[in-house]
Write an enzyme that holds these catalytic residues in place. Structure first.
Site, PDB file in Angstrom:
ATOM      1  N   ASP A  19       9.218  17.704 -16.294  1.00  0.00           N
ATOM      2  CA  ASP A  19       8.114  16.795 -16.001  1.00  0.00           C
ATOM      3  C   ASP A  19       6.991  17.129 -16.993  1.00  0.00           C
ATOM      4  O   ASP A  19       7.085  18.101 -17.748  1.00  0.00           O
ATOM      5  CB  ASP A  19       7.654  16.913 -14.545  1.00  0.00           C
TER       6      ASP A  19
HETATM    7  C1  NOJ Z   1       4.144  13.300 -14.184  1.00  0.00           C
HETATM    8  C2  NOJ Z   1       4.897  12.678 -13.053  1.00  0.00           C
HETATM    9  O1  NOJ Z   1       5.169  13.654 -12.059  1.00  0.00           O
HETATM   10  C3  NOJ Z   1       6.216  12.036 -13.481  1.00  0.00           C
HETATM   11  O2  NOJ Z   1       6.767  11.361 -12.393  1.00  0.00           O
HETATM   12  C4  NOJ Z   1       5.985  11.116 -14.636  1.00  0.00           C
HETATM   13  O3  NOJ Z   1       7.197  10.514 -14.994  1.00  0.00           O
HETATM   14  C5  NOJ Z   1       5.384  11.912 -15.787  1.00  0.00           C
HETATM   15  N1  NOJ Z   1       4.121  12.489 -15.384  1.00  0.00           N
HETATM   16  C6  NOJ Z   1       5.168  11.069 -17.044  1.00  0.00           C
HETATM   17  O4  NOJ Z   1       4.163  10.177 -16.866  1.00  0.00           O
END
Ligand code: NOJ
Length: 733
Positions: free
Chosen positions: A263
C-alpha cells in the site's frame, strides 16, 4: 511476447533496471496538480531510478500518459513500458453507487457490468491497473472504509470479488476496454481494532482463514493481475513483512503468481510500526515476503541495492519479482502496444457518455435498500401534496467517497433539478432545512468541509422547513453523511447523522407524521431514533452520477428499490462490531432469560440485519423442500422453494439460503449465507427457486485446522433475509 523472450529480456537487464521495475513513482512527479493519495515523496526519486521506473500512480490524462510512456520507452535501456495505475473505486468519470451499495444489489452481474464500464473509461484514458476491488470483510461501521467493500459476509464478498475482477479484466487483458484489477488490502484490513483507521489487527488463524481470506482468494482465483498488501499488522507483524500470509498462504498454498504491491508507503508504515528505521531492513522483510512493487516512497530502491551489495538477498529473489511484473505487462499487451488504447478523442466519446449514464442510472434502484415502508408510504403518488426537505435536496454531489475523477464532483443534477424538470407539478413544496454540517461537528477539525456557522440562518432554515412540512400530506427528507466523509481517514465514533440534520428531522417529524427519509451514507448509521419516527426509510447510500434521477424515479415508483443490506445497521455505536450469525453461546435466550449474552440496554440482534430490504410488492414462500435426508460426498442436494408475488406490482425477490452446522469440532456460526438468487417475479406469479449443494459447501477449518466437513446435522434455512427461521435438516454422511 512469448515467455522465453521475457526471460531473455530479464537476463539482459542490469540490476538497476530490475530495481527500477520494483518501484513506483507518484503522478505528482509529472504534474504537480495531480491528485495525491498519499504523501508526495518525489524527492526520493533520483534521475537514474526514474529512467527505469516500472510504474506510476495517479496520472489519468491520456495525452500525458502517452507522452510519459513515449519518453520513457525512448530513454529506457531495454525500452520497457511503464504501468499506469489509479484508484478506480466506483467508476472513473462516470461514478456508480459505492461498492458497499453494489454489494446490496446481491447481483454479481451488476457488479461485473459496473466494473466493466469503469474499465472501458479507464482503458481509453490510458490506464492499466485499478486498485480495486477492495474485498476486506467489514463488520464495524466505525471504519470509514467499509464503503469500499461489499460488506460483512464472506460468501457475498467472495462472489462480488470474482465478479469485479471479471468485469475489469474481461476475457483477455490485451483486449480494448479491459484493465488489470488489484485486489486489496491483504490481509484482514477490515478487522482493524475498534474500526480505527490504520490500526492493528489481532485475529486467530481460524477466523482469518475461515471468514477473512476467502474473498481475496476468490479474486486471485479469478485471475486478478495484482494484489495489494495492507497497512495493518496482524499479531504484531506488518502485512508487508508477513511471510506467513504472503509467502505461505498467498504464493505457496494459493499458487498466486500475480504482482504484489505494497500500500502507499507501507515500508515507511513499518517504520511507524516500530520495526526499523532502516531502508534495507524494511526492504528485506518485504522482498522475503515476496512483495514486488513498493508504492510511491522510493525506499525499496535504496534498501534493495544495499541488500544486493551485501549479499543479504539473492538476485533470484529480485528476478522472480521482476518477472511477475514483466508478465503482467505482457498480459496487458504492453510490449506490442505500449500505449494500449489511450485515446483522448475517444475518451471524450466514451467517458460520461449517454450509455455510461444509463448504466449508472440502472444501478441506483438495484443498490438502494428500502429499510422500512409503513402504510406503504412509498411509492409517492403524483397527486399527493409532498414537501421535499433536507440538505441533499439541492446537492449536486451524490458521488460519495473516492469518486474516480474529482472534476465531476459537482457536475451532476440534484434531486431538486430532477423534480422540477421531470415532475413539474404545483403540489410540491421545497425547503433545504439546513446545511449538511453544523459548526459543532468534531470532524471539521480534520476535514476542510463547509458548514453552517450562523445560528440565525440555522433557525430560519428550520422554521421554513417546519412551515412547509405543516402544509404537506407527506414529507420526503433527504438526510445523511457528508459526501466526503467516507473512504480512507474517515473512521468515526459517532455514526449518527450530523446533529444539525437530526435537529431538522426532529422539528419536521413533530409537525408531520408522514415522514419518509431518503438516507445518504457510506456505512451503516445509528438511525434508531429516525427509524422509530419515520414511516419509510430508503437507503440510497451514495448513488453516483445518476443518483438524483435514480432516486426521484424510485420515489415515484417508476423503478422499485431491490437492494438488500450487505452490512447490518446497529442499534447504536456501542453495539459495533455487529453482524448476523454470531457464534452460538450457552447463554442464549433459549436457555435462560437471566444469564443471557449481549447487553442489558440493547437487543443482541442489529436494528436492521444483513440481507434485509423491502420493495414495492410482497412475496410469500411455500413448499420449501430438500430432495434427500442424507448427503454423502459426490452427491448433490437440491433445495427448492416456491416464491409467490402476492403484491400489486411485478418485482424482484432475493431468495437467501443459509446454513448452520449444529455440532462440529469447533463452534460454528448460528447462520451462514451459502447461496442467493435474485429473481424477477410478475404480479400474481409463483416461481420455483432451486439451489444445489454438495459436501464441499460445508467444509470449514476443523479442530486440527484441516479444511473438511464433518458428518452430522446441518440446518438449511431459506427466506427473505438473515432473520429467517424457516429451516430443514440434512445429515452429512
Ligand atoms: C492508500 C489506500 O489504503 C489504498 O487503498 C489506495 O489504493 C492507495 N492509498 C493508493 O491511493
Amino acid at each position: 511476447m512469448r515467455e522465453q523472450e521475457l526471460i531473455k529480456l530479464l537476463d539482459d537487464m542490469s540490476i538497476m533496471e530490475k530495481i527500477g521495475e520494483l518501484n513506483q513513482i507518484p503522478g505528482e512527479y509529472y504534474k504537480e496538480t495531480m491528485t495525491a493519495t498519499g504523501e508526495n515523496t518525489t524527492l526520493n526519486f533520483p534521475k537514474e531510478l526514474i529512467k527505469t521506473i516500472g510504474s506510476a500512480l495517479n496520472v489519468s490524462d491520456p495525452e500525458l500518459i502517452v507522452k510519459i510512456q513515449k519518453e520513457h520507452i525512448e530513454n529506457h535501456p531495454h525500452h520497457i513500458p511503464m504501468l499506469f495505475m489509479l484508484d478506480i473505486i466506483h467508476g472513473l468519470d462516470t461514478t456508480f453507487p459505492i461498492p458497499l451499495a453494489q454489494g446490496c444489489s446481491f447481483d454479481p452481474e451488476l457488479v461485473k457490468t459496473l466494473s466493466s464500464a469503469a474499465a472501458k473509461e479507464a482503458c481509453v484514458s490510458g490506464l492499466h491497473v485499478t486498485f480495486s476491488p477492495m474485498v476486506d470483510l467489514c463488520r464495524d461501521a466505525r471504519w470509514g472504509r467499509v464503503m469500499e467493500s461489499s460488506g460483512e459476509d464472506t460468501y457475498l464478498n467472495s462472489v462480488m470479488a470474482k465478479a469485479a475482477v471479471e468485469g475489469y479484466q474481461g476475457k483477455d487483458l490485451t483486449e480494448e476496454g479491459t484493465i488489470s484489477s488489484c485486489v486489496k488490502h491483504f490481509a484482514a484490513y477490515g478487522a482493524v481494532e475498534g474500526g480505527r483507521e490504520y490500526a492493528s489487527v489481532d485475529i486467530s488463524e481460524r477466523n482469518l482463514r475461515e471468514y477473512y481470506l476467502p474473498p481475496y482468494k476468490a479474486a486471485c482465483d479469478a485471475g486478478s493481475g495484482m494484489l495489494m498488501t495492507s497497512f495493518n499488522t496482524i499479531g504484531g507483524i506488518p502485512s508487508t513483512a508477513n511471510k506467513h500470509i504472503m509467502k505461505d498462504i498467498l504464493r505457496d498454498e494459493w499458487n498466486y503468481d500475480g504482482v504484489v504491491i505494497t500500500d502507499y508507503g507501507s515500508l515507511s508504515n513499518m517504520e511507524s510500526h516500530g520495526i526499523s528505521e532502516k531502508d534495507d531492513v524494511l526492504s528485506e522483510y518485504a522482498i522475503n515476503a515476496t512483495v514486488d512493487i513498493e508504492m510511491c516512497i522510493g525506499r525499496y530502491y535504496q534498501g534493495l541495492q544495499k541488500l544486493i551489495n551485501e549479499g543479504k538477498i539473492s538476485e533470484k529473489q529480485i528476478d522472480d519479482a521482476v518477472l511477475r511484473i514483466l508478465k503482467l505487462k505482457n498480459r496487458l499487451g504492453l510490449f506490442e502496444n505500449p500505449y494500449r488504447f489511450a485515446n483522448s478523442e475517444k475518451a471524450k466519446e466514451i467517458c460520461r457518455s449517454k450509455k455510461m449514464m444509463e448504466t449508472a442510472y440502472k444501478a441506483v434502484n438495484q443498490t438502494s435498500v428500502l429499510l422500512k415502508n409503513e402504510d406503504k408510504s412509498l411509492p409517492l403518488k403524483k397527486d399527493e401534496k409532498i414537501a421535499f426537505i433536507g440538505p441533499f435536496l439541492d446537492s449536486h454531489d451524490l458521488l460519495g467517497g473516492w469518486p474516480g475523477n474529482l472534476k465531476y464532483r459537482s457536475e451532476d443534477k440534484s434531486v431538486l433539478d430532477i423534480i422540477e424538470n421531470d415532475y413539474p407539478d404545483n403540489h410540491y413544496l421545497f425547503a433545504k432545512g439546513c446545511e449538511m454540517l453544523g459548526s459543532e461537528e468534531p470532524m471539521l477539525k480534520r476535514r476542510k468541509l463547509p458548514f453552517e456557522e450562523n445560528q440565525n440562518a440555522r433557525n430560519e432554515k428550520i422554521d421554513k422547513a417546519i412551515e412547509v412540512a405543516q402544509k404537506a400530506d407527506k414529507v420526503v427528507m433527504l438526510l445523511g453523511e457528508h459526501p466526503r466523509v467516507g473512504g480512507e481517514i474517515t473512521s468515526k465514533v459517532d455514526i449518527r447523522i450530523p446533529k444539525i440534520q437530526q435537529e431538522l428531522f426532529d422539528a419536521v417529524s413533530k409537525v408531520n407524521e408522514n415522514v419518509i427519509v431518503v438516507l445518504f451514507n457510506h456505512r451503516p448509521l445509528d438511525i434508531t431514533e429516525i427509524s422509530g419516527k419515520a414511516k419509510s426509510i430508503l437507503d440510497v447510500w451514495f448513488p453516483g452520477s445518476m443518483g438524483a434521477k435514480g432516486i426521484v424515479d424510485m420515489l415515484f415508483g417508476i423503478n422499485s428499490p431491490t437492494g438488500r443490506l450487505s452490512m447490518s445497521f446497529p442499534y447504536g455505536v456501542g453495539q459495533e462490531p455487529i453482524y448476523y450469525g454470531l457464534l452460538p453461546t450457552d447463554h442464549s435466550t433459549q436457555v435462560s432469560d437471566t444469564f443471557v449474552t449481549g447487553y442489558i440496554d440493547c437487543p443482541l440482534e442489529p436494528l436492521y440485519s444483513f440481507g434485509e430490504g423491502l420493495t414495492y410488492t410482497d412475496f410469500e414462500y411455500s413448499d420449501f423442500s430438500l430432495n434427500k435426508k442424507t448427503l454423502a460426498e459426490n452427491e448433490t442436494l437440491t433445495v427448492s422453494v416456491n416464491v409467490k408475488n402476492i403484491g400489486q406490482r411485478d418485482g424482484y425477490e432475493t431468495v437467501q439460503l443459509y446454513f448452520r452446522d449444529v455440532f462440529a469440532s469447533v463452534s460454528r456460526p448460528t447462520k451462514q449465507l451459502i447461496r442467493f438468487e435474485k429473481v424477477f417475479i410478475k404480479k400474481g406469479e409463483t416461481k420455483e427457486v432451486l439451489f444445489y449443494l454438495t459436501t464441499e459447501d460445508f467444509k470449514f477449518y476443523n479442530f486440527d485446522m484441516n479444511y473438511d466437513y464433518e458428518p452430522g446435522e446441518i440446518k438449511i434455512f431459506v427466506g427473505h433475509d438473515s432473520r429467517t427461521n424457516e429451516c430443514k435438516s440434512i445429515e452429512l454422511m
